[in-house]
Design a protein around this motif. Structure first.
Motif, PDB file in Angstrom:
ATOM      1  N   UNK A 269       0.823  -1.213   0.000  1.00  0.00           N
ATOM      2  CA  UNK A 269       0.000   0.000   0.000  1.00  0.00           C
ATOM      3  C   UNK A 269       0.854   1.258   0.000  1.00  0.00           C
ATOM      4  N   UNK A 270       1.992   1.144   0.640  1.00  0.00           N
ATOM      5  CA  UNK A 270       2.863   2.322   0.691  1.00  0.00           C
ATOM      6  C   UNK A 270       3.417   2.646  -0.697  1.00  0.00           C
ATOM      7  N   UNK A 271       3.992   1.661  -1.333  1.00  0.00           N
ATOM      8  CA  UNK A 271       4.638   1.951  -2.610  1.00  0.00           C
ATOM      9  C   UNK A 271       3.658   2.083  -3.759  1.00  0.00           C
ATOM     10  N   UNK A 272       2.525   1.444  -3.642  1.00  0.00           N
ATOM     11  CA  UNK A 272       1.615   1.510  -4.783  1.00  0.00           C
ATOM     12  C   UNK A 272       0.934   2.869  -4.860  1.00  0.00           C
ATOM     13  N   UNK A 273       1.116   3.659  -3.836  1.00  0.00           N
ATOM     14  CA  UNK A 273       0.610   5.018  -3.930  1.00  0.00           C
ATOM     15  C   UNK A 273      -0.840   5.129  -3.508  1.00  0.00           C
ATOM     16  N   UNK A 274      -1.485   3.988  -3.314  1.00  0.00           N
ATOM     17  CA  UNK A 274      -2.784   4.037  -2.679  1.00  0.00           C
ATOM     18  C   UNK A 274      -2.499   4.526  -1.260  1.00  0.00           C
ATOM     19  N   UNK A 275      -3.452   5.127  -0.628  1.00  0.00           N
ATOM     20  CA  UNK A 275      -3.185   5.658   0.707  1.00  0.00           C
ATOM     21  C   UNK A 275      -2.598   4.566   1.593  1.00  0.00           C
ATOM     22  N   UNK A 276      -1.582   4.874   2.367  1.00  0.00           N
ATOM     23  CA  UNK A 276      -1.015   3.881   3.279  1.00  0.00           C
ATOM     24  C   UNK A 276      -2.084   3.399   4.242  1.00  0.00           C
ATOM     25  N   UNK A 277      -1.868   2.259   4.750  1.00  0.00           N
ATOM     26  CA  UNK A 277      -2.845   1.658   5.643  1.00  0.00           C
ATOM     27  C   UNK A 277      -2.925   2.415   6.963  1.00  0.00           C
ATOM     28  N   UNK A 278      -4.100   2.816   7.333  1.00  0.00           N
ATOM     29  CA  UNK A 278      -4.278   3.527   8.595  1.00  0.00           C
ATOM     30  C   UNK A 278      -4.357   2.548   9.753  1.00  0.00           C
ATOM     31  N   UNK A 279      -4.390   3.047  10.961  1.00  0.00           N
ATOM     32  CA  UNK A 279      -4.373   2.177  12.145  1.00  0.00           C
ATOM     33  C   UNK A 279      -5.555   1.207  12.192  1.00  0.00           C
ATOM     34  N   UNK A 280      -6.741   1.683  11.805  1.00  0.00           N
ATOM     35  CA  UNK A 280      -7.893   0.784  11.896  1.00  0.00           C
ATOM     36  C   UNK A 280      -7.779  -0.355  10.880  1.00  0.00           C
ATOM     37  N   UNK A 281      -7.287   0.001   9.650  1.00  0.00           N
ATOM     38  CA  UNK A 281      -7.122  -1.045   8.651  1.00  0.00           C
ATOM     39  C   UNK A 281      -6.028  -2.024   9.056  1.00  0.00           C
ATOM     40  N   UNK A 282      -5.072  -1.503   9.787  1.00  0.00           N
ATOM     41  CA  UNK A 282      -4.005  -2.384  10.245  1.00  0.00           C
ATOM     42  C   UNK A 282      -4.582  -3.537  11.040  1.00  0.00           C
ATOM     43  N   UNK A 283      -5.548  -3.211  11.861  1.00  0.00           N
ATOM     44  CA  UNK A 283      -6.201  -4.251  12.648  1.00  0.00           C
ATOM     45  C   UNK A 283      -6.868  -5.285  11.749  1.00  0.00           C
TER      46      UNK A 283
END
Lengths: 192, 192, 192, 192
Positions: A166-180
């Motif tokens: 998600x970081x490199x693909x330029x889509x928004x990086x994963x937020x804390x809630x998605x991390x879960x």
DNA sequence: TACTAAACGAGACGGTACGTCGCGTCTTATT
DNA sequence: AATAAGACGCGACGTACCGTCTCGTTTAGTA
């Protein structure tokens, strides 16, 4: 880059000055701003000397960023091993979502074309992260919270992969809630 | 980049010549070799014209690579939905492990610094891949082979993430056998 | 350096701007000051472009100096051929004794190490001077004022040699009065 | 450069080592190759020490070349004073035409920009040559073979000038046969 | 069919950074 | 104290590639 010279020596001071300047430039304007000339101007260390310590600009940046980030993401200990993994993932995501995350993505990018930089980057960043997970994994294994059939390395890929992707693909990086959600899915599995 | 001109027109020929030359350079020497000057020299299309069609070099490269790769990774249909997912992952991994994989990594890298290129890259590559998985996922859902609680997007991240991660981090890309392990782990979950 | 482009063209303007800036720097601070970077800064012409027009700094300086000096030392006509030769020598000496003389010495020096610069220097300066003397010599021969047995080239060497010698050897350049003595001695001969 | 230290002393050995290395580099690759770093590497004498003995690289080179050339051009004695002058000129020309001649030209060039080097060069080379001619000239005067009205210094300029001129101007240095013509013309005079 | 407007080829140009080289100074440890 | 070893600042070098520009020429569509 390589083995540190004895602390306090001339080389050590030069090294520190370069890394400090490079780190500041990096945080202020990203990899683009961390020009060798700019580092020279800001640190007072001459270009020739910089190139005596590092093979190229990207490597300076990686080292500087590593220095700057030293111990940003600590190992959590939540009691539950699964909780530890989840927490670790959350921390890494938070890091990526911060301004520093963008810089990290640029470093990753810069390393793509240059084997030396790639090696340095893995050594300075990825190795440590993977090792951290290995520790957590062993802990979880000991408590019987994870499947023994799964290879640690695969587990690491499964946990970190989405974050980096998600970081490199330029889509928004994963937020804390998605991390879960990622952690949950990885642990519980996609299938039924 | 933008809407295609009518086929056979002058613009279309120019566009094709550029993409052909760029693609060849890309495969031969990576992104580094796909200089605008080199593309100009090889294609006979002048630099000014190139910049009339694309905003910058990276975008040319992305388009060229997309053209070159058109439909490399087809949608599998193995009968079992889980088998489809696994197979898809295997295909993507094979692609990354090929020489083209390195080029793709460089494009990913190049897009980091440039929003336009990022958008184009997602449009040309990532979107298609994600969509493909969505289709497979729906199929799998219909057959009750995957957990309905899992968000499709999370599932996609979990499946693709590891692959991309290994590609860009410079660790050896995931081989076909490891692809199976990843898929298995993702589906079965890490925990117990 | 080479054949001039059509006047008024872009190249011609660039060329002129470079030569102007270089000439000014040359007169102000000698060859040392006529850095390519300085020329770039002063003229607004980029370094790359400068290097497209001239092979190196020395050649730019030579051309600039030639432009600057264009027709500084005219052919005299005193009526007497011997007078002409003497007068020509005096003019050349005066030129060397002027501030420009020091610059000329530096150019001569700079050309020592670089064949291209050497060729250009001879073409721009020495050739013209020698030709001028050839004209005077023929005139003198016609009037029977000089010995026909003497080769023109030898005569030229004999007249110019001392002047250049004194210039480059760093002994004070020959002043106007000594110029007369040299001419007299050369014409009358050392022996009896 | 300065007063020699007592022979056999540490300084003397250092000095000798430097001059030897510099001389060899000079003959092998010209002034360009006689880098201070190269001299250091070849002689084992540290740069700091080199700079304690000489003010700059050019001076080292001049000294080294002088050492290397010590007594290359001896005073001739042909019986006839005019013959002596001619012979002396021939010897100097031969020297210039040799590979060493090119090096000498470079030294002359290098001395242009640096007063210290200029002084040293005159002291080590030109002074000796001029003095040699003065001796010959006095001898010739005593025998009545040259005109007493001509100033010795003018005579020297007239004889040496052409030789140096041809050397530094990059036109082929004067060969032995032309040396004779020069001498003849200088003695007999151009005029009639 | 001629005419005009746009597209194009060729390539010069300004700009920015690169990585390298050599000079002469300075530090540190040795002898 | 004088050296060796060599790091360092400085300033210039010449190169590469970017993206823009100018200037003629070609090419399509229109009149």
């Amino acid at each position: 880059m390589t083995a540190e010279p004895k602390p306090g020596s001339r080389s050590a001071r030069v090294r520190a000055a370069v890394l400090k300047a490079a780190g500041e430039l990096l945080m202020a304007g990203g990899l683009t701003a961390a020009t060798v000339d700019a580092i020279n101007a800001r640190s007072g260390v001459s270009k020739a000397t910089i190139y005596k310590h590092w093979p190229n600009r990207t490597c300076v940046a990686i080292d500087a960023f590593a220095e700057h980030m030293a111990r940003t993401v600590p190992l959590p200990d939540t009691g539950s091993a699964r909780g530890d993994l989840t927490e670790q993932l959350r921390l890494v995501c938070a890091f990526h979502a911060s301004p520093a995350g963008a810089v990290f993505a640029q470093l990753l990018a810069g390393a793509t074309a240059d084997p030396q930089a790639g090696r340095l980057l893995r050594e300075r960043f990825l190795a440590g992260r993977r090792e951290a997970i290995r520790v957590l994994w062993r802990r979880a294994l000991a408590r019987g919270e994870v499947r023994a059939e799964v290879d640690v390395e695969v587990a690491i890929d499964l946990l970190f992969g989405p974050v980096i992707y998600r970081l490199v693909s330029g889509v928004a990086p994963i937020g804390p809630e998605q991390a879960g959600a990622i952690a949950e899915a990885a642990l519980a599995g996609l299938g039924r």
